[in-house]
Design a protein around this motif. Structure first.
Motif, PDB file in Angstrom:
ATOM      1  N   PHE A  54      10.895  43.356  41.594  1.00 33.65           N
ATOM      2  CA  PHE A  54      10.649  41.999  41.103  1.00 33.65           C
ATOM      3  C   PHE A  54      10.224  42.022  39.637  1.00 33.65           C
ATOM      4  CE2 PHE A  54       7.659  38.499  40.335  1.00 33.65           C
ATOM      5  CZ  PHE A  54       8.484  37.417  40.611  1.00 33.65           C
ATOM      6  N   ASN A  55       9.411  43.017  39.274  1.00 29.46           N
ATOM      7  CA  ASN A  55       8.941  43.127  37.895  1.00 29.46           C
ATOM      8  C   ASN A  55      10.091  43.393  36.918  1.00 29.46           C
ATOM      9  OD1 ASN A  55       6.804  43.367  35.869  1.00 29.46           O
ATOM     10  ND2 ASN A  55       7.272  45.547  35.869  1.00 29.46           N
ATOM     11  N   LEU A  56      11.143  44.043  37.386  1.00 29.52           N
ATOM     12  CA  LEU A  56      12.317  44.260  36.542  1.00 29.52           C
ATOM     13  C   LEU A  56      12.888  42.930  36.078  1.00 29.52           C
ATOM     14  CD1 LEU A  56      14.494  46.169  35.365  1.00 29.52           C
ATOM     15  CD2 LEU A  56      15.694  45.979  37.559  1.00 29.52           C
ATOM     16  N   LEU A  57      12.802  41.923  36.928  1.00 36.67           N
ATOM     17  CA  LEU A  57      13.340  40.604  36.594  1.00 36.67           C
ATOM     18  C   LEU A  57      12.325  39.779  35.802  1.00 36.67           C
ATOM     19  CD1 LEU A  57      15.922  38.901  37.114  1.00 36.67           C
ATOM     20  CD2 LEU A  57      14.711  37.860  39.032  1.00 36.67           C
ATOM     21  N   LEU A  58      11.079  39.731  36.277  1.00 30.19           N
ATOM     22  CA  LEU A  58      10.067  38.903  35.618  1.00 30.19           C
ATOM     23  C   LEU A  58       9.494  39.577  34.378  1.00 30.19           C
ATOM     24  CD1 LEU A  58       8.196  36.448  35.506  1.00 30.19           C
ATOM     25  CD2 LEU A  58       6.652  37.643  37.071  1.00 30.19           C
ATOM     26  N   GLY A  59       9.062  40.821  34.513  1.00 27.29           N
ATOM     27  CA  GLY A  59       8.354  41.479  33.427  1.00 27.29           C
ATOM     28  C   GLY A  59       9.244  41.900  32.276  1.00 27.29           C
ATOM     29  N   TYR A  60      10.494  42.249  32.558  1.00 26.90           N
ATOM     30  CA  TYR A  60      11.363  42.783  31.507  1.00 26.90           C
ATOM     31  C   TYR A  60      12.494  41.840  31.111  1.00 26.90           C
ATOM     32  CZ  TYR A  60       8.915  47.148  32.339  1.00 26.90           C
ATOM     33  OH  TYR A  60       7.935  48.111  32.464  1.00 26.90           O
ATOM     34  N   GLY A  62      12.084  38.239  31.929  1.00 30.12           N
ATOM     35  CA  GLY A  62      11.454  36.935  31.745  1.00 30.12           C
ATOM     36  C   GLY A  62      11.947  35.870  32.696  1.00 30.12           C
ATOM     37  N   LEU A  63      12.485  36.278  33.853  1.00 32.59           N
ATOM     38  CA  LEU A  63      12.992  35.311  34.835  1.00 32.59           C
ATOM     39  C   LEU A  63      12.082  35.311  36.064  1.00 32.59           C
ATOM     40  CD1 LEU A  63      16.826  36.131  34.681  1.00 32.59           C
ATOM     41  CD2 LEU A  63      15.615  34.263  33.538  1.00 32.59           C
ATOM     42  N   LEU A  64      11.510  34.172  36.371  1.00 33.42           N
ATOM     43  CA  LEU A  64      10.625  34.040  37.523  1.00 33.42           C
ATOM     44  C   LEU A  64      11.421  33.552  38.727  1.00 33.42           C
ATOM     45  CD1 LEU A  64       7.872  33.982  38.924  1.00 33.42           C
ATOM     46  CD2 LEU A  64       7.517  31.691  37.955  1.00 33.42           C
ATOM     47  N   SER A  65      11.534  34.418  39.721  1.00 34.76           N
ATOM     48  CA  SER A  65      12.276  34.084  40.940  1.00 34.76           C
ATOM     49  C   SER A  65      11.299  33.798  42.073  1.00 34.76           C
ATOM     50  CB  SER A  65      13.199  35.241  41.330  1.00 34.76           C
ATOM     51  OG  SER A  65      13.716  35.054  42.634  1.00 34.76           O
ATOM     52  N   ARG A 195      14.767  42.984  27.217  1.00 33.46           N
ATOM     53  CA  ARG A 195      13.500  42.626  26.564  1.00 33.46           C
ATOM     54  C   ARG A 195      13.728  41.642  25.422  1.00 33.46           C
ATOM     55  NH1 ARG A 195       9.629  48.006  26.421  1.00 33.46           N
ATOM     56  NH2 ARG A 195      10.471  49.012  28.275  1.00 33.46           N
ATOM     57  N   SER A 196      14.824  41.839  24.702  1.00 26.97           N
ATOM     58  CA  SER A 196      15.117  40.904  23.608  1.00 26.97           C
ATOM     59  C   SER A 196      15.416  39.511  24.150  1.00 26.97           C
ATOM     60  CB  SER A 196      16.296  41.423  22.780  1.00 26.97           C
ATOM     61  OG  SER A 196      17.516  41.351  23.507  1.00 26.97           O
ATOM     62  N   GLY A 261      -0.026  43.625  36.668  1.00 26.98           N
ATOM     63  CA  GLY A 261       0.341  43.471  35.265  1.00 26.98           C
ATOM     64  C   GLY A 261       1.844  43.506  35.079  1.00 26.98           C
ATOM     65  N   ILE A 262       2.421  42.383  34.640  1.00 29.56           N
ATOM     66  CA  ILE A 262       3.866  42.320  34.452  1.00 29.56           C
ATOM     67  C   ILE A 262       4.262  43.108  33.203  1.00 29.56           C
ATOM     68  CG2 ILE A 262       4.049  40.095  35.614  1.00 29.56           C
ATOM     69  CD1 ILE A 262       4.356  38.807  32.869  1.00 29.56           C
ATOM     70  N   GLY A 263       5.495  43.585  33.207  1.00 30.98           N
ATOM     71  CA  GLY A 263       5.987  44.319  32.053  1.00 30.98           C
ATOM     72  C   GLY A 263       5.470  45.740  31.947  1.00 30.98           C
ATOM     73  N   THR A 264       4.885  46.266  33.025  1.00 30.28           N
ATOM     74  CA  THR A 264       4.428  47.656  33.056  1.00 30.28           C
ATOM     75  C   THR A 264       5.013  48.318  34.298  1.00 30.28           C
ATOM     76  OG1 THR A 264       2.416  47.207  34.343  1.00 30.28           O
ATOM     77  CG2 THR A 264       2.257  46.998  31.940  1.00 30.28           C
ATOM     78  N   MET A 265       5.129  49.641  34.266  1.00 29.41           N
ATOM     79  CA  MET A 265       5.634  50.361  35.428  1.00 29.41           C
ATOM     80  C   MET A 265       4.556  50.521  36.494  1.00 29.41           C
ATOM     81  SD  MET A 265       8.858  51.237  35.361  1.00 29.41           S
ATOM     82  CE  MET A 265       8.868  52.593  36.533  1.00 29.41           C
ATOM     83  N   ALA A 266       3.332  50.814  36.045  1.00 31.53           N
ATOM     84  CA  ALA A 266       2.255  51.096  36.986  1.00 31.53           C
ATOM     85  C   ALA A 266       1.635  49.830  37.567  1.00 31.53           C
ATOM     86  CB  ALA A 266       1.177  51.943  36.313  1.00 31.53           C
ATOM     87  N   GLY A 267       1.728  48.706  36.850  1.00 39.73           N
ATOM     88  CA  GLY A 267       1.076  47.475  37.282  1.00 39.73           C
ATOM     89  C   GLY A 267       1.475  46.999  38.669  1.00 39.73           C
ATOM     90  N   PRO A 268       2.777  46.802  38.929  1.00 37.97           N
ATOM     91  CA  PRO A 268       3.192  46.347  40.259  1.00 37.97           C
ATOM     92  C   PRO A 268       2.799  47.310  41.372  1.00 37.97           C
ATOM     93  CG  PRO A 268       4.959  46.054  38.680  1.00 37.97           C
ATOM     94  CD  PRO A 268       3.905  46.853  37.987  1.00 37.97           C
ATOM     95  N   ILE A 269       2.804  48.614  41.082  1.00 37.19           N
ATOM     96  CA  ILE A 269       2.409  49.604  42.091  1.00 37.19           C
ATOM     97  C   ILE A 269       0.944  49.421  42.445  1.00 37.19           C
ATOM     98  CG2 ILE A 269       2.195  52.068  42.582  1.00 37.19           C
ATOM     99  CD1 ILE A 269       4.472  52.550  40.611  1.00 37.19           C
ATOM    100  N   PHE A 270       0.108  49.268  41.412  1.00 33.07           N
ATOM    101  CA  PHE A 270      -1.319  49.053  41.649  1.00 33.07           C
ATOM    102  C   PHE A 270      -1.551  47.740  42.390  1.00 33.07           C
ATOM    103  CE2 PHE A 270      -5.335  47.110  40.464  1.00 33.07           C
ATOM    104  CZ  PHE A 270      -6.245  48.124  40.762  1.00 33.07           C
ATOM    105  N   GLY A 271      -0.870  46.673  41.946  1.00 31.82           N
ATOM    106  CA  GLY A 271      -1.057  45.373  42.585  1.00 31.82           C
ATOM    107  C   GLY A 271      -0.648  45.381  44.042  1.00 31.82           C
ATOM    108  N   ALA A 272       0.486  46.020  44.342  1.00 30.54           N
ATOM    109  CA  ALA A 272       0.943  46.106  45.734  1.00 30.54           C
ATOM    110  C   ALA A 272      -0.031  46.920  46.575  1.00 30.54           C
ATOM    111  CB  ALA A 272       2.334  46.736  45.786  1.00 30.54           C
ATOM    112  N   GLY A 273      -0.486  48.054  46.032  1.00 27.46           N
ATOM    113  CA  GLY A 273      -1.442  48.877  46.769  1.00 27.46           C
ATOM    114  C   GLY A 273      -2.731  48.139  47.040  1.00 27.46           C
ATOM    115  N   PHE A 274      -3.200  47.378  46.066  1.00 26.92           N
ATOM    116  CA  PHE A 274      -4.449  46.626  46.221  1.00 26.92           C
ATOM    117  C   PHE A 274      -4.318  45.554  47.293  1.00 26.92           C
ATOM    118  CE2 PHE A 274      -7.415  43.240  45.153  1.00 26.92           C
ATOM    119  CZ  PHE A 274      -8.593  43.941  44.952  1.00 26.92           C
TER     120      PHE A 274
END
Length: 325
Positions: A54-60, A62-65, A195-196, A261-274
């Motif tokens: 999901f972060n690939l779409l939103l974080g990189y 900019g599309l919110l699905s 990203r552009s 944290g959107i736009g990061t690799m580790a953010g979604p992993i941490f958020g999902a784990g939490f």
């Protein structure tokens, strides 16, 4: 030139931190099943991969699905049906699930990318709900009962996935493969164009890029990776139900991504784990899980506007900026 140097410095800081986190995570993946219940860890990896997709779409991009549950749950249904009814091997079942999710992503994305902002989000939600009602009435999904008793089978005819430890490492391998694919996409010329588009779509159009095609490609890739997570989840828990395609699942993955944290690799992993850990912790208590999750999300949004991992990166950047050149 100065802005480019600063941007490269920040990117370098984030990349170094993420490489350290990934290294520690890979070591932890090998050791954790000896100390923690494997099913819990496998669930965490499935949702972490879903959040990264999901972060690939939103974080990189900019599309919110609001409709990613369709790909996650759809792949779970496709894989469960293929393995349970057609009797295919688990690896073929997962490929069928991923292909089905990618096809759904192509259809939904083709319609949705014609709009922007909240209109794009509402179209994805509407089409996802249409797929949900299809799953309610379709014969192969089992309706409200879902598909139960899905056999895990034998991977490559050698590894018996009914063994918890073997299944765990099978899931871990797919999880790492999914993360590598996301990382490779993000750090490729294609990822730079995404990203552009996120930063300034009009400028990307003026440079001659076919923005619609890039958006559609990112949407399909995100859907396929979400399908990989859903397909694996169907094998782990040996069932696929309407919960996987409900709109609440789309909201849950948004929560996980924003929390980390959107736009990061580790953010979604941490958020999902939490979130998964919190749900597991409160499962036996009388306090509603949704209220606890909502309160924590509200606090994190007010205090950590970039997400928890995003704020850590920002703090490291500030410390780096305070040092003399």
């Amino acid at each position: 030139m100065a802005d480019a140097t600063i941007h490269a410095s920040k990117a370098g800081t984030a990349n170094r931190v993420e490489m350290v986190l990934i290294g520690l995570g890979m070591v932890a993946l090998l050791a954790l099943p000896f100390f923690v219940y494997p099913i819990f860890l496998m669930k965490m990896m499935c949702f972490a991969l879903f959040a990264c997709a999901f972060n690939l779409l939103l974080g990189y991009t900019g599309l919110l699905s609001f409709g990613h549950a369709a790909f996650f749950g759809g792949a779970a249904y496709f894989t469960a049906h293929a393995v349970n009814v057609w009797g295919v091997s688990p690896e073929i079942g997962i490929l069928i699930g991923v292909a089905g999710a990618a096809l759904l992503g192509l259809v939904i994305g083709f319609v949705a990318i014609r709009r922007q902002g909240i209109y794009f989000a509402m179209i994805t939600l509407a089409l996802s709900q249409m797929f949900f009602f299809f799953c309610v009435q379709a014969s192969f999904t089992g309706g409200e009962d879902g598909i139960q008793g899905v056999p895990r089978g034998t991977f490559l005819g050698v590894f018996d996935l009914h063994d918890e430890r073997t299944m765990y490492y099978f899931v871990a391998a797919n999880f790492l493969l999914g993360l590598f694919i996301v990382w490779r996409i993000v750090n490729s010329p294609f990822g730079l164009i995404l990203r552009s588009i996120r930063e300034n779509e009009s400028r990307a159009i003026s440079l001659g890029y076919s923005v619609q095609n890039y958006k559609l490609a990112a949407f399909v890739m995100s859907a396929a990776l979400a399908g990989l997570a859903g397909a694996i989840k169907a094998l782990v828990f040996q069932f696929a139900t309407l919960t996987d395609v409900a709109w609440q699942m789309s909201g849950e993955v948004i929560l996980m991504t924003l929390l980390g944290g959107i736009g990061t690799m580790a953010g979604p992993i941490f958020g999902a784990g939490f979130v998964v850990a919190l749900q597991n912790l409160l499962a036996t208590s009388d306090f509603p899980v949704t209220i606890a999750t909502g309160l924590i999300f509200m606090i994190c949004v007010l205090i950590f506007r970039r997400g928890i991992v995003g704020e850590i990166y920002a703090w490291l950047d500030r410390r780096r900026g305070e040092k003399p050149e």
